[in-house]
Design a protein around this motif. Structure first.
Motif, mmCIF file in Angstrom:
data_model
loop_
_atom_site.group_PDB
_atom_site.id
_atom_site.type_symbol
_atom_site.label_atom_id
_atom_site.label_comp_id
_atom_site.label_asym_id
_atom_site.label_seq_id
_atom_site.Cartn_x
_atom_site.Cartn_y
_atom_site.Cartn_z
ATOM 1 N N SER A 99 60.445 25.099 22.420
ATOM 2 C CA SER A 99 60.589 24.725 21.100
ATOM 3 C C SER A 99 61.917 24.519 20.558
ATOM 4 O O SER A 99 62.663 25.451 21.085
ATOM 5 C CB SER A 99 59.618 25.750 20.121
ATOM 6 O OG SER A 99 58.375 25.880 20.666
ATOM 7 N N MET A 100 62.246 23.863 19.589
ATOM 8 C CA MET A 100 63.421 23.769 19.128
ATOM 9 C C MET A 100 64.487 23.184 19.954
ATOM 10 O O MET A 100 65.695 24.385 20.003
ATOM 11 C CB MET A 100 63.643 25.001 18.051
ATOM 12 C CG MET A 100 62.587 25.206 16.848
ATOM 13 S SD MET A 100 62.932 26.620 15.963
ATOM 14 C CE MET A 100 62.202 27.875 17.003
ATOM 15 N N ASP A 120 57.035 21.907 20.653
ATOM 16 C CA ASP A 120 57.300 21.398 19.312
ATOM 17 C C ASP A 120 58.596 21.260 18.929
ATOM 18 O O ASP A 120 59.500 22.020 19.414
ATOM 19 C CB ASP A 120 56.414 22.481 18.244
ATOM 20 C CG ASP A 120 56.627 23.727 18.252
ATOM 21 O OD1 ASP A 120 57.204 24.233 17.327
ATOM 22 O OD2 ASP A 120 56.495 24.400 19.253
ATOM 23 N N HIS A 121 58.942 20.657 17.849
ATOM 24 C CA HIS A 121 60.457 20.512 17.129
ATOM 25 C C HIS A 121 61.265 20.143 18.507
ATOM 26 O O HIS A 121 62.463 20.669 18.440
ATOM 27 C CB HIS A 121 60.653 21.595 16.456
ATOM 28 C CG HIS A 121 60.089 22.045 15.470
ATOM 29 N ND1 HIS A 121 58.811 22.875 15.533
ATOM 30 C CD2 HIS A 121 60.221 21.845 14.026
ATOM 31 C CE1 HIS A 121 58.432 23.154 14.371
ATOM 32 N NE2 HIS A 121 59.047 22.328 13.302
ATOM 33 N N ASN A 142 55.754 18.190 15.358
ATOM 34 C CA ASN A 142 57.233 17.855 14.868
ATOM 35 C C ASN A 142 57.934 17.305 15.909
ATOM 36 O O ASN A 142 59.260 17.519 16.355
ATOM 37 C CB ASN A 142 57.908 19.095 14.228
ATOM 38 C CG ASN A 142 57.156 19.402 12.830
ATOM 39 O OD1 ASN A 142 56.956 18.685 12.194
ATOM 40 N ND2 ASN A 142 56.657 20.728 13.015
ATOM 41 N N ASN A 143 57.661 16.228 16.611
ATOM 42 C CA ASN A 143 58.456 15.535 17.620
ATOM 43 C C ASN A 143 58.434 13.970 17.029
ATOM 44 O O ASN A 143 58.137 13.773 16.042
ATOM 45 C CB ASN A 143 57.705 15.487 18.973
ATOM 46 C CG ASN A 143 58.144 16.808 19.734
ATOM 47 O OD1 ASN A 143 59.336 16.708 20.227
ATOM 48 N ND2 ASN A 143 57.384 17.754 19.930
#
Length: 143
Positions: A99-100, A120-121, A142-143
């Motif tokens: 993530s992130m 995600d992200h 959140n992509n």
């Protein structure tokens, strides 16, 4: 290749204590888990081989998988770094948290995820190259 003194010094300089490792075929193999989170590491000065348990490198400045372990026996956590690609990513026997980051493609990820995959992200635009099998949860928001 660095010798034991150099490797011990690098771990100590980064506040990582009591690391149980061996060197085999020029790679540093970790006997237990290894947590190197929040150290602002940009790269590793020596190649890792196998990490027997979890390999955790959250909150660093890593951009690629150069010198990363080839195999991780536990969870692999690499969230909040600067990865753009999964090429060279370790083979993992448990969950994966990416993530992130700034990952734009699934290319380079293993086909089977043995626990969860959190990605995600990131900057993913499609599922092309995504794992064929994920044993537990798959977070891709959140992509």
């Amino acid at each position: 290749m660095m010798d034991n003194r150099d490797i011990d010094k690098w771990f100590n300089d980064h506040g990582i204590k009591d690391v149980a490792y061996t060197i085999r075929n020029g790679r540093v193999n970790i006997s237990k888990h290894l947590d190197m989170s929040n150290l602002k590491i940009e790269s590793f000065p020596f190649p890792f081989g196998t990490v027997k348990e979890a390999f955790i490198i959250n909150d660093n400045l890593l951009t690629n998988f150069k010198n990363f372990p080839t195999n991780v026996g536990g969870d692999f956590e690499a969230n909040n770094n600067k990865f753009t690609s999964l090429e060279g990513m370790p083979q993992c026997k448990s969950g994966i948290d990416l993530s992130m980051n700034e990952i734009g493609s699934f290319e380079g990820i293993q086909e089977t995820i043995y626990s969860h995959l959190l990605i995600d992200h990131n900057l993913l635009a499609s599922l092309k190259g995504a794992p064929k099998s994920i044993a537990k949860s798959f977070m891709i928001s959140n992509n």
